[in-house]
Design a protein around this motif. Sequence first.
Motif, PDB file in Angstrom:
ATOM      1  N   GLU A  88       0.682  -1.084   0.082  1.00 21.35           N
ATOM      2  CA  GLU A  88       0.068   0.106  -0.102  1.00 21.35           C
ATOM      3  C   GLU A  88       1.010   1.359  -0.110  1.00 21.35           C
ATOM      4  O   GLU A  88       1.837   1.178   0.721  1.00 21.35           O
ATOM      5  N   GLU A  89       0.277   2.405  -0.679  1.00 23.11           N
ATOM      6  CA  GLU A  89       1.237   3.776  -0.870  1.00 23.11           C
ATOM      7  C   GLU A  89       1.315   4.337   0.532  1.00 23.11           C
ATOM      8  O   GLU A  89       2.525   4.619   0.944  1.00 23.11           O
ATOM      9  N   TRP A  90       0.339   4.070   1.529  1.00 24.18           N
ATOM     10  CA  TRP A  90       0.609   4.956   2.787  1.00 24.18           C
ATOM     11  C   TRP A  90       1.522   4.102   3.485  1.00 24.18           C
ATOM     12  O   TRP A  90       2.043   4.740   4.324  1.00 24.18           O
ATOM     13  N   VAL A  91       1.522   2.624   3.392  1.00 25.18           N
ATOM     14  CA  VAL A  91       2.630   1.921   3.993  1.00 25.18           C
ATOM     15  C   VAL A  91       4.216   2.338   3.609  1.00 25.18           C
ATOM     16  O   VAL A  91       5.085   2.888   4.361  1.00 25.18           O
ATOM     17  N   LYS A  92       4.305   2.496   2.312  1.00 22.24           N
ATOM     18  CA  LYS A  92       5.598   3.112   1.694  1.00 22.24           C
ATOM     19  C   LYS A  92       5.806   4.331   2.178  1.00 22.24           C
ATOM     20  O   LYS A  92       7.014   4.696   2.271  1.00 22.24           O
ATOM     21  N   GLU A  93       4.743   5.116   2.184  1.00 21.32           N
ATOM     22  CA  GLU A  93       4.944   6.668   2.403  1.00 21.32           C
ATOM     23  C   GLU A  93       5.979   6.858   3.772  1.00 21.32           C
ATOM     24  O   GLU A  93       6.595   7.438   4.333  1.00 21.32           O
ATOM     25  N   ALA A  94       4.848   5.966   4.762  1.00 20.64           N
ATOM     26  CA  ALA A  94       5.312   6.084   6.265  1.00 20.64           C
ATOM     27  C   ALA A  94       6.761   5.498   6.479  1.00 20.64           C
ATOM     28  O   ALA A  94       7.472   6.108   7.155  1.00 20.64           O
ATOM     29  N   LEU A  95       6.909   4.585   5.831  1.00 19.11           N
ATOM     30  CA  LEU A  95       8.376   3.731   5.902  1.00 19.11           C
ATOM     31  C   LEU A  95       9.387   4.687   5.577  1.00 19.11           C
ATOM     32  O   LEU A  95      10.266   4.707   6.153  1.00 19.11           O
ATOM     33  N   ALA A  96       9.189   5.581   4.485  1.00 16.77           N
ATOM     34  CA  ALA A  96      10.036   6.328   3.715  1.00 16.77           C
ATOM     35  C   ALA A  96      10.303   7.302   4.655  1.00 16.77           C
ATOM     36  O   ALA A  96      11.568   7.893   5.266  1.00 16.77           O
ATOM     37  N   ASP A  97       9.281   7.916   5.444  1.00 14.31           N
ATOM     38  CA  ASP A  97       9.330   9.052   6.273  1.00 14.31           C
ATOM     39  C   ASP A  97      10.194   8.694   7.653  1.00 14.31           C
ATOM     40  O   ASP A  97      11.076   9.495   8.085  1.00 14.31           O
ATOM     41  N   TYR A  98       9.615   7.561   8.218  1.00 13.47           N
ATOM     42  CA  TYR A  98      10.337   7.208   9.476  1.00 13.47           C
ATOM     43  C   TYR A  98      11.829   6.829   9.173  1.00 13.47           C
ATOM     44  O   TYR A  98      12.685   6.903   9.873  1.00 13.47           O
ATOM     45  N   ALA A  99      12.187   6.016   7.976  1.00 14.46           N
ATOM     46  CA  ALA A  99      13.451   5.856   7.959  1.00 14.46           C
ATOM     47  C   ALA A  99      14.088   6.759   7.585  1.00 14.46           C
ATOM     48  O   ALA A  99      15.520   7.018   8.107  1.00 14.46           O
ATOM     49  N   GLY A 100      13.834   8.132   6.921  1.00 13.97           N
ATOM     50  CA  GLY A 100      14.471   9.115   7.005  1.00 13.97           C
ATOM     51  C   GLY A 100      14.730   9.853   8.113  1.00 13.97           C
ATOM     52  O   GLY A 100      15.751  10.588   8.591  1.00 13.97           O
ATOM     53  N   ARG A 101      13.934   9.779   9.033  1.00 12.98           N
ATOM     54  CA  ARG A 101      14.031  10.291  10.394  1.00 12.98           C
ATOM     55  C   ARG A 101      15.069   9.555  11.296  1.00 12.98           C
ATOM     56  O   ARG A 101      16.026  10.356  11.769  1.00 12.98           O
ATOM     57  N   ILE A 102      15.033   8.284  11.116  1.00 15.24           N
ATOM     58  CA  ILE A 102      16.034   7.605  11.798  1.00 15.24           C
ATOM     59  C   ILE A 102      17.493   7.676  11.479  1.00 15.24           C
ATOM     60  O   ILE A 102      18.340   7.723  12.220  1.00 15.24           O
ATOM     61  N   ARG A 103      17.646   7.772   9.928  1.00 15.61           N
ATOM     62  CA  ARG A 103      18.855   8.025   9.646  1.00 15.61           C
ATOM     63  C   ARG A 103      19.534   9.180   9.994  1.00 15.61           C
ATOM     64  O   ARG A 103      20.767   9.325   9.672  1.00 15.61           O
ATOM     65  N   ARG A 104      18.839  10.061  10.705  1.00 10.99           N
ATOM     66  CA  ARG A 104      19.658  11.312  11.230  1.00 10.99           C
ATOM     67  C   ARG A 104      20.343  10.923  12.359  1.00 10.99           C
ATOM     68  O   ARG A 104      21.284  11.518  12.742  1.00 10.99           O
ATOM     69  N   TYR A 105      20.209   9.874  12.919  1.00 15.49           N
ATOM     70  CA  TYR A 105      20.706   9.405  14.241  1.00 15.49           C
ATOM     71  C   TYR A 105      21.582   8.121  13.872  1.00 15.49           C
ATOM     72  O   TYR A 105      22.548   7.877  14.572  1.00 15.49           O
ATOM     73  N   CYS A 106      21.270   7.330  12.875  1.00 12.92           N
ATOM     74  CA  CYS A 106      21.953   6.043  12.958  1.00 12.92           C
ATOM     75  C   CYS A 106      21.631   5.623  11.320  1.00 12.92           C
ATOM     76  O   CYS A 106      20.860   5.635  10.911  1.00 12.92           O
ATOM     77  N   PRO A 107      22.995   4.781  10.793  1.00  7.94           N
ATOM     78  CA  PRO A 107      22.791   4.065   9.693  1.00  7.94           C
ATOM     79  C   PRO A 107      21.861   3.120   9.742  1.00  7.94           C
ATOM     80  O   PRO A 107      21.630   2.284  10.629  1.00  7.94           O
ATOM     81  N   LEU A 108      20.802   3.108   8.717  1.00  9.08           N
ATOM     82  CA  LEU A 108      19.557   2.144   8.782  1.00  9.08           C
ATOM     83  C   LEU A 108      19.527   1.451   7.360  1.00  9.08           C
ATOM     84  O   LEU A 108      19.554   2.305   6.376  1.00  9.08           O
TER      85      LEU A 108
END
Length: 152
Positions: free
Chosen positions: A13-33
Amino acid sequence: MKLRVVWVGKSKEEWVKEALADYAGRIRRYCPLELCEVRDEKGAGAEEMRRRECERLEKQIPPGATLVLLDERGRQMDSPGLAAFIGTQRDAGVGELVFAVGGAYGFSEEFRSRGRLLSLSKMTFTHQMVRVFLLEQLYRAFSILNNEPYHH
Ligand SMILES: C[S@@+](CC[C@H](N)C(=O)[O-])C[C@H]1O[C@@H](n2cnc3c(N)ncnc32)[C@H](O)[C@@H]1O
């Protein structure tokens, strides 16, 4: 420390992909993911599908990594508890922390014994939703470790 999240099957689902991209981007500010997807199995019995999918997940776990398996029958933690766990792993010099989410039929019994079991709730969620909930909790954990105001 690097984070790796592995799961079974595409995020459809698009909403899942969008949410994953959003949170992955946020996590990568702190740690390689790294987000890794393994192929889901179709057309076999549930046990055989679990076995084949878990074989594929196993190949995504680097030697020496700490492994956490998302499982409704696992241990529950609050968000500060997850943050403390991640901080402890990082401070102990763990190179890679891996979280695994099962497919539609979950993990094989053999694979369940491979790591710590973490439950997000006693309720069962879809394997798609759990990806989003997990990434949000990982982001929340880093915001707690960094004393930022996201968690209150
Ligand atoms: C639809 S569930 C599989 C349910 C299956 N009855 C089982 O016992 O694992 C698919 C995947 O989502 C994850 N999952 C679902 N609900 C969860 C929860 N409450 N806590 C943690 N992970 C969950 C697990 O990784 C599970 O393998």
